[in-house]
Design a protein around this motif. Structure first.
Motif, PDB file in Angstrom:
ATOM      1  N   TYR A   2       2.911  -1.936   4.274  1.00  0.00           N
ATOM      2  CA  TYR A   2       3.796  -0.965   3.633  1.00  0.00           C
ATOM      3  C   TYR A   2       5.164  -1.532   3.256  1.00  0.00           C
ATOM      4  CZ  TYR A   2       0.376   2.341   5.504  1.00  0.00           C
ATOM      5  OH  TYR A   2      -0.778   3.005   5.815  1.00  0.00           O
ATOM      6  N   GLY A   3       5.453  -2.757   3.701  1.00  0.00           N
ATOM      7  CA  GLY A   3       6.754  -3.339   3.416  1.00  0.00           C
ATOM      8  C   GLY A   3       7.726  -3.119   4.573  1.00  0.00           C
ATOM      9  N   PRO A   4       8.780  -3.925   4.629  1.00  0.00           N
ATOM     10  CA  PRO A   4       9.731  -3.822   5.750  1.00  0.00           C
ATOM     11  C   PRO A   4      10.478  -2.500   5.801  1.00  0.00           C
ATOM     12  CG  PRO A   4      10.572  -5.279   4.037  1.00  0.00           C
ATOM     13  CD  PRO A   4       9.160  -4.980   3.676  1.00  0.00           C
ATOM     14  N   ARG A   5      10.497  -1.758   4.688  1.00  0.00           N
ATOM     15  CA  ARG A   5      11.202  -0.474   4.662  1.00  0.00           C
ATOM     16  C   ARG A   5      10.219   0.696   4.672  1.00  0.00           C
ATOM     17  NH1 ARG A   5      16.139  -1.469   0.276  1.00  0.00           N
ATOM     18  NH2 ARG A   5      17.112  -3.242   1.380  1.00  0.00           N
ATOM     19  N   TYR A   6       9.135   0.531   5.390  1.00  0.00           N
ATOM     20  CA  TYR A   6       8.153   1.609   5.435  1.00  0.00           C
ATOM     21  C   TYR A   6       8.760   2.860   6.090  1.00  0.00           C
ATOM     22  CZ  TYR A   6       7.356   0.383  10.384  1.00  0.00           C
ATOM     23  OH  TYR A   6       7.514   0.126  11.727  1.00  0.00           O
ATOM     24  N   LYS A   7       8.193   4.016   5.760  1.00  0.00           N
ATOM     25  CA  LYS A   7       8.713   5.285   6.271  1.00  0.00           C
ATOM     26  C   LYS A   7       8.486   5.376   7.773  1.00  0.00           C
ATOM     27  CE  LYS A   7       7.289   7.518   1.963  1.00  0.00           C
ATOM     28  NZ  LYS A   7       6.371   8.547   1.392  1.00  0.00           N
ATOM     29  N   LYS A   8       9.567   5.545   8.500  1.00  0.00           N
ATOM     30  CA  LYS A   8       9.487   5.594   9.962  1.00  0.00           C
ATOM     31  C   LYS A   8       9.609   7.033  10.472  1.00  0.00           C
ATOM     32  CE  LYS A   8      11.280   0.918  10.735  1.00  0.00           C
ATOM     33  NZ  LYS A   8      11.382   0.531   9.331  1.00  0.00           N
ATOM     34  N   ARG A   9       8.792   7.329  11.427  1.00  0.00           N
ATOM     35  CA  ARG A   9       8.820   8.643  12.074  1.00  0.00           C
ATOM     36  C   ARG A   9       9.708   8.560  13.303  1.00  0.00           C
ATOM     37  NH1 ARG A   9       3.406  11.675  14.407  1.00  0.00           N
ATOM     38  NH2 ARG A   9       4.448  13.556  15.242  1.00  0.00           N
ATOM     39  N   SER A  10      10.590   9.507  13.481  1.00  0.00           N
ATOM     40  CA  SER A  10      11.506   9.482  14.617  1.00  0.00           C
ATOM     41  C   SER A  10      10.761   9.682  15.936  1.00  0.00           C
ATOM     42  CB  SER A  10      12.561  10.581  14.474  1.00  0.00           C
ATOM     43  OG  SER A  10      13.348  10.660  15.651  1.00  0.00           O
ATOM     44  N   PRO A  11      11.020   8.824  16.925  1.00  0.00           N
ATOM     45  CA  PRO A  11      10.384   8.985  18.225  1.00  0.00           C
ATOM     46  C   PRO A  11      11.167   9.910  19.155  1.00  0.00           C
ATOM     47  CG  PRO A  11      11.641   6.966  18.216  1.00  0.00           C
ATOM     48  CD  PRO A  11      11.824   7.587  16.842  1.00  0.00           C
ATOM     49  N   ALA A  12      12.182  10.605  18.622  1.00  0.00           N
ATOM     50  CA  ALA A  12      13.069  11.410  19.474  1.00  0.00           C
ATOM     51  C   ALA A  12      12.312  12.491  20.246  1.00  0.00           C
ATOM     52  CB  ALA A  12      14.179  12.024  18.619  1.00  0.00           C
ATOM     53  N   LYS A  13      11.452  13.236  19.555  1.00  0.00           N
ATOM     54  CA  LYS A  13      10.748  14.335  20.228  1.00  0.00           C
ATOM     55  C   LYS A  13       9.791  13.847  21.307  1.00  0.00           C
ATOM     56  CE  LYS A  13      11.119  17.841  16.604  1.00  0.00           C
ATOM     57  NZ  LYS A  13      10.361  18.736  15.674  1.00  0.00           N
ATOM     58  N   PRO A  14       8.896  12.897  21.005  1.00  0.00           N
ATOM     59  CA  PRO A  14       8.028  12.415  22.085  1.00  0.00           C
ATOM     60  C   PRO A  14       8.801  11.740  23.211  1.00  0.00           C
ATOM     61  CG  PRO A  14       7.731  11.105  20.087  1.00  0.00           C
ATOM     62  CD  PRO A  14       8.524  12.303  19.703  1.00  0.00           C
ATOM     63  N   ALA A  15       9.906  11.065  22.886  1.00  0.00           N
ATOM     64  CA  ALA A  15      10.705  10.418  23.925  1.00  0.00           C
ATOM     65  C   ALA A  15      11.362  11.465  24.825  1.00  0.00           C
ATOM     66  CB  ALA A  15      11.765   9.521  23.294  1.00  0.00           C
ATOM     67  N   ALA A  16      11.890  12.521  24.226  1.00  0.00           N
ATOM     68  CA  ALA A  16      12.517  13.583  25.018  1.00  0.00           C
ATOM     69  C   ALA A  16      11.482  14.280  25.896  1.00  0.00           C
ATOM     70  CB  ALA A  16      13.194  14.586  24.092  1.00  0.00           C
ATOM     71  N   THR A  17      10.293  14.518  25.333  1.00  0.00           N
ATOM     72  CA  THR A  17       9.225  15.151  26.111  1.00  0.00           C
ATOM     73  C   THR A  17       8.813  14.278  27.285  1.00  0.00           C
ATOM     74  OG1 THR A  17       8.390  16.279  24.130  1.00  0.00           O
ATOM     75  CG2 THR A  17       6.887  16.088  25.999  1.00  0.00           C
ATOM     76  N   ARG A  39       0.831  -1.191   0.000  1.00  0.00           N
ATOM     77  CA  ARG A  39       0.000   0.000   0.000  1.00  0.00           C
ATOM     78  C   ARG A  39       0.875   1.254   0.000  1.00  0.00           C
ATOM     79  NH1 ARG A  39      -4.023   1.594   5.008  1.00  0.00           N
ATOM     80  NH2 ARG A  39      -4.610   3.661   4.274  1.00  0.00           N
ATOM     81  N   GLU A  40       0.437   2.269  -0.706  1.00  0.00           N
ATOM     82  CA  GLU A  40       1.191   3.521  -0.743  1.00  0.00           C
ATOM     83  C   GLU A  40       1.080   4.231   0.602  1.00  0.00           C
ATOM     84  OE1 GLU A  40       1.319   7.757  -3.201  1.00  0.00           O
ATOM     85  OE2 GLU A  40      -0.069   6.157  -3.778  1.00  0.00           O
ATOM     86  N   GLN A  41       2.215   4.571   1.176  1.00  0.00           N
ATOM     87  CA  GLN A  41       2.245   5.222   2.490  1.00  0.00           C
ATOM     88  C   GLN A  41       2.315   6.732   2.325  1.00  0.00           C
ATOM     89  OE1 GLN A  41       5.517   3.933   4.928  1.00  0.00           O
ATOM     90  NE2 GLN A  41       4.892   5.131   6.711  1.00  0.00           N
ATOM     91  N   THR A  42       1.379   7.433   2.944  1.00  0.00           N
ATOM     92  CA  THR A  42       1.323   8.887   2.819  1.00  0.00           C
ATOM     93  C   THR A  42       2.012   9.609   3.963  1.00  0.00           C
ATOM     94  OG1 THR A  42      -0.844   8.905   3.904  1.00  0.00           O
ATOM     95  CG2 THR A  42      -0.818   8.797   1.492  1.00  0.00           C
ATOM     96  N   LEU A  43       2.069   8.979   5.132  1.00  0.00           N
ATOM     97  CA  LEU A  43       2.674   9.611   6.308  1.00  0.00           C
ATOM     98  C   LEU A  43       3.658   8.651   6.968  1.00  0.00           C
ATOM     99  CD1 LEU A  43      -0.536  11.146   7.960  1.00  0.00           C
ATOM    100  CD2 LEU A  43       1.244  12.400   6.727  1.00  0.00           C
ATOM    101  N   PRO A  44       4.772   9.167   7.492  1.00  0.00           N
ATOM    102  CA  PRO A  44       5.684   8.303   8.262  1.00  0.00           C
ATOM    103  C   PRO A  44       5.028   7.885   9.569  1.00  0.00           C
ATOM    104  CG  PRO A  44       6.369  10.589   8.437  1.00  0.00           C
ATOM    105  CD  PRO A  44       5.264  10.560   7.418  1.00  0.00           C
ATOM    106  N   LEU A  45       5.367   6.698  10.037  1.00  0.00           N
ATOM    107  CA  LEU A  45       4.749   6.156  11.244  1.00  0.00           C
ATOM    108  C   LEU A  45       5.816   5.732  12.241  1.00  0.00           C
ATOM    109  CD1 LEU A  45       2.104   3.959   9.403  1.00  0.00           C
ATOM    110  CD2 LEU A  45       1.628   6.067  10.652  1.00  0.00           C
ATOM    111  N   PHE A  46       5.455   5.756  13.513  1.00  0.00           N
ATOM    112  CA  PHE A  46       6.376   5.306  14.552  1.00  0.00           C
ATOM    113  C   PHE A  46       6.572   3.793  14.447  1.00  0.00           C
ATOM    114  CE2 PHE A  46       4.443   9.081  16.715  1.00  0.00           C
ATOM    115  CZ  PHE A  46       5.593   9.833  16.814  1.00  0.00           C
ATOM    116  N   SER A  47       7.790   3.343  14.654  1.00  0.00           N
ATOM    117  CA  SER A  47       8.065   1.910  14.679  1.00  0.00           C
ATOM    118  C   SER A  47       7.595   1.333  16.009  1.00  0.00           C
ATOM    119  CB  SER A  47       9.569   1.658  14.517  1.00  0.00           C
ATOM    120  OG  SER A  47       9.884   0.327  14.857  1.00  0.00           O
ATOM    121  N   PRO A  48       6.644   0.386  16.013  1.00  0.00           N
ATOM    122  CA  PRO A  48       6.192  -0.221  17.266  1.00  0.00           C
ATOM    123  C   PRO A  48       7.326  -0.906  18.028  1.00  0.00           C
ATOM    124  CG  PRO A  48       4.647  -0.689  15.508  1.00  0.00           C
ATOM    125  CD  PRO A  48       5.870  -0.099  14.855  1.00  0.00           C
TER     126      PRO A  48
END
Length: 228
Positions: free
Chosen positions: A197-212, A96-105
């Motif tokens: 989305y496949g194993p190389r799906y667009k990942k969103r960095s968790p840095a900001k929520p983790a720092a918060t 499926r075409e991915q429109t937004l990056p997602l957090f890696s579970p």
């Protein structure tokens, strides 16, 4: 063949867009075998006038809105090879075409060992909102449960050994809850993302929520040690 963003059409929603009627009817068969009631739209006009494929937006595969979640799971299973016959060469996977990056579970659960079990559940809830199809009720239930468990863990750890790092120590002590949640409910989203989305799906960095979250937990620990 490419999946698209869910599009409402009355009581039906679009879960896939195909370049040919053959591809659309193949997906329809997959959904029928899963016990669903799919509908193929625009197949006749594309069949008769292939040059109009782009103009009409391809051949749409639709299902009732109430079946959207199960339909996405069925398509994800199809892409993962669940319908492949023994000895049959695996067809190219149409992700499926991915429109937004997602957090890696998986990354989220690793951070939960430090930032309380509720952190991973919160990131998965954010993913569910971005996916649009996934029902969020169970995600909310898990988040509330894990937040309550985290609060109890922090309170117990503060009573035993107070200090500014009490929330982080409680998170580590609650690791067994984090692991249990991941294997019971959290791992499903990780598998769904890879299958969709496949194993190389667009990942969103968790840095900001983790720092918060780290700042909030540190402030919480400091406040508990100073005032309680």
């Amino acid at each position: 063949m490419s999946d698209s963003v869910v599009e409402s059409l009355g009581d039906y929603v679009r879960i896939a867009t195909c370049g040919t009627p053959t591809e659309a009817h193949l997906l329809k068969g997959v959904l029928l075998s899963a016990g669903l009631t799919p509908h193929v739209a625009d197949a006749n006009i594309v069949q008769a006038n292939s040059w109009m494929t782009e103009a009409v937006g391809g051949v749409r595969v639709m299902v009732p809105a109430s079946e959207a979640q199960e339909a996405q799971k069925a398509l994800a299973a199809f892409n993962a090879g669940a319908y492949q016959l023994e000895g049959e060469e695996a067809p190219p996977v149409a992700y499926r075409e991915q429109t937004l990056p997602l957090f890696s579970p998986d990354r989220a659960v690793l951070l939960s060992f430090l930032l309380t079990p509720a952190f991973g559940a919160a990131l998965q809830l954010a993913n569910a909102a971005a996916l649009g199809v996934e029902r969020r009720g169970s995600r909310w239930a898990w988040l509330v449960f894990l937040a309550g468990a985290s609060a109890l863990g922090v309170a117990f750890m503060h009573a035993v050994s107070p200090g500014p790092l009490v929330a982080f120590r409680a998170s580590f002590a609650l690791s067994f809850i984090t692991i249990a949640w991941y294997f019971i409910a959290g791992q499903e989203q990780a598998r769904t993302l890879i299958a969709t989305y496949g194993p190389r799906y667009k990942k969103r960095s968790p840095a900001k929520p983790a720092a918060t979250a780290a700042i909030v937990l540190l402030a919480l620990g400091w406040g508990l040690s100073e005032y309680l």
